[in-house]
Design an enzyme around this catalytic site. Structure first.
Site, PDB file in Angstrom:
ATOM      1  N   SER A 139       7.728  -2.989  -4.193  1.00 55.22           N
ATOM      2  CA  SER A 139       6.596  -3.034  -3.261  1.00 55.22           C
ATOM      3  C   SER A 139       7.064  -2.696  -1.853  1.00 55.22           C
ATOM      4  O   SER A 139       6.395  -1.956  -1.114  1.00 55.22           O
ATOM      5  CB  SER A 139       5.972  -4.434  -3.244  1.00 55.22           C
ATOM      6  OG  SER A 139       5.276  -4.698  -4.426  1.00 55.22           O
ATOM      7  N   HIS A 199       1.594 -11.083   0.630  1.00 54.85           N
ATOM      8  CA  HIS A 199       2.263  -9.844   0.207  1.00 54.85           C
ATOM      9  C   HIS A 199       1.817  -8.653   1.058  1.00 54.85           C
ATOM     10  O   HIS A 199       2.634  -7.854   1.532  1.00 54.85           O
ATOM     11  CB  HIS A 199       1.949  -9.594  -1.267  1.00 54.85           C
ATOM     12  CG  HIS A 199       2.708  -8.475  -1.892  1.00 54.85           C
ATOM     13  ND1 HIS A 199       2.242  -7.170  -1.886  1.00 54.85           N
ATOM     14  CD2 HIS A 199       3.880  -8.449  -2.572  1.00 54.85           C
ATOM     15  CE1 HIS A 199       3.102  -6.397  -2.522  1.00 54.85           C
ATOM     16  NE2 HIS A 199       4.107  -7.149  -2.951  1.00 54.85           N
ATOM     17  N   ASP A 209      -3.962  -4.118  -1.290  1.00 55.32           N
ATOM     18  CA  ASP A 209      -3.039  -5.229  -1.498  1.00 55.32           C
ATOM     19  C   ASP A 209      -3.793  -6.555  -1.358  1.00 55.32           C
ATOM     20  O   ASP A 209      -4.985  -6.623  -1.634  1.00 55.32           O
ATOM     21  CB  ASP A 209      -1.877  -5.126  -0.492  1.00 55.32           C
ATOM     22  CG  ASP A 209      -0.568  -5.626  -1.047  1.00 55.32           C
ATOM     23  OD1 ASP A 209      -0.451  -6.846  -1.263  1.00 55.32           O
ATOM     24  OD2 ASP A 209       0.351  -4.816  -1.260  1.00 55.32           O
TER      25      ASP A 209
END
Length: 309
Positions: free
Chosen positions: A255, A50, A19
Site C-alpha cells: 500500500s 490507512h 481508501d
C-alpha cells in the site's frame, strides 16, 4: 525526454485516493472528499488510519514532521474517495463505484491519477473481473491507475516465498502494479531488497507477469489519523515529532509502495506538462517507469517486475 529533474512538486496534478478516507491536519489543504457507497460529498475523515498514511506519502506538506517527512508530491490536489470503514473493510462494489465516480468526474475534479492501495484475492480471469474492468475503463479515459500488488508473498506458517499472490485489481493489465522494496533505512541502493511479504506474480488464472515494479514500502513514516483504529491498536508504531506530538505513524506494505509510485507519477505528469504542454498517456507513463526501473540482484521478474522505482 529532456524533463527537468528539480523543482517538481506535483503542482496542478490531481490524485484520487480510494481508501479509508483522510484526516485533515496541517499537512493537507484543499482536499475534496466523498463517501461511498453513494458518492456523497463529506468532510474528510478517517476512522481506520490507512488512507491518511497513504495520502501523506503522496502529498504531505511535511508540517507535522518539521519538513522531515514530506510527501513525494506535496502540491498535488487530493480527492479522497472513502470506501473502507474504521475496521479497514469495505465492499468491492463500493470500490468499483468510487473508480467509476473518479472516471466520470475526472475533468471537473481534475483527476489524473487514481491510487488503489487495496485489493482482494483474484476470483476470476481479468477479462471478467468487475474490479479490473472498472480499472481498465478508467485507464482508457486517460487516468493513470496505480495499484498495490498485495502482501501475500510468503507462506504465513513457514515463511517460505510463495508465487501467484497478486491481488485484484493488481491483475489489471494496464494498471501500474507495485510491490514493496525494503531500503533498509539507507539512501544506498546496494542493500535494497524486495520485502518478503510483497506479492509475487504471475497472476492467478491468466498467468500474466506482475508486479510491474517495486518501490519503497517498508517502515515508512507518514501522517497519522489520531484516534483511528490503527493508531489505537498499534501504539508502538507512533512516531513523535520534534515537538513531542505523536502525529506520525510507521507502516509497511505494498500500500505504501503504491502511494510512493503515485507521487512519482504526479511528478512525471507535471514535468511533461511543463516541458511540452501535453499530458502523457497512462501507457507512456507505465513504460517510462518500467524502462527506468533498476533491477536488483538475487531476485526474479515475478518478484520485482522491471526493478525498483
Amino acid at each position: 525526454l529532456g524533463l527537468p529533474i528539480s523543482g517538481l512538486s506535483g503542482r496542478g496534478v490531481g490524485v484520487a485516493i480510494v481508501d479509508s478516507g483522510l484526516e485533515l491536519n496541517g499537512d493537507f489543504s484543499g482536499v475534496l472528499a466523498y463517501d461511498f457507497p453513494g458518492g456523497v460529498a463529506a468532510a474528510p475523515s478517517d476512522g481506520y488510519g490507512h488512507g491518511t498514511h497513504v495520502a501523506g506519502l503522496i502529498a504531505s506538506k511535511g508540517t507535522q514532521s518539521q519538513k522531515a517527512c514530506p510527501g513525494v508530491a506535496p502540491r498535488v490536489r487530493l480527492v479522497s474517495l472513502k470506501v473502507l470503514g474504521s475496521d479497514g473493510l469495505g465492499l468491492t462494489s463500493s470500490v468499483i463505484e468510487a473508480i467509476e465516480f473518479a472516471t466520470l468526474h475526472k475533468a471537473d475534479l481534475g483527476i489524473d491519477v487514481i491510487n488503489l492501495s487495496l485489493g482482494h484475492p483474484i476470483l476470476e480471469p481479468a477479462a471478467t473481473d468487475p474490479l479490473v474492468r472498472a480499472v481498465e475503463a478508467a485507464i482508457r479515459t486517460g487516468v493513470v491507475v496505480v495499484v498495490s500488488a498485495g502482501n501475500v508473498g510468503r507462506n504465513p506458517a513457514t515463511g517460505a516465498p510463495g508465487y501467484a499472490g497478486i491481488l485484484s485489481p493488481g491483475n489489471a493489465p494496464s494498471a501500474i502494479t507495485v510491490g514493496a522494496l525494503d531500503t533498509r533505512g539507507t539512501t544506498s541502493r546496494r542493500d535494497d531488497v524486495v520485502a518478503p511479504y510483497s506479492s509475487r506474480g504471475p497472476t492467478w488464472y491468466d498467468a500474466a507477469p506482475k508486479p510491474d515494479l517495486v518501490a519503497p514500502g517498508h517502515n515508512l513514516v507518514s501522517d497519522a489519523a489520531i484516534g483511528s483504529s490503527l493508531y489505537l491498536q498499534y501504539p508502538e508504531r507512533r512516531v513523535a515529532t520534534n515537538g513531542g506530538v505523536e502525529g506520525l505513524f510507521r507502516m509497511s506494505g505494498t500500500s505504501m509502495s503504491a502511494a510512493m509510485t503515485s507521487g512519482v507519477v504526479a511528478l512525471l505528469i507535471e514535468a511533461a506538462r511543463d516541458a511540452s504542454g501535453v499530458t502523457p498517456a497512462p501507457q507512456t507513463i507505465k513504460h517510462v517507469l518500467g524502462y527506468t526501473a533498476l533491477p536488483g540482484d538475487h531476485t526474479d521478474p515475478l518478484t520485482q517486475g522491471h526493478g525498483a522505482l
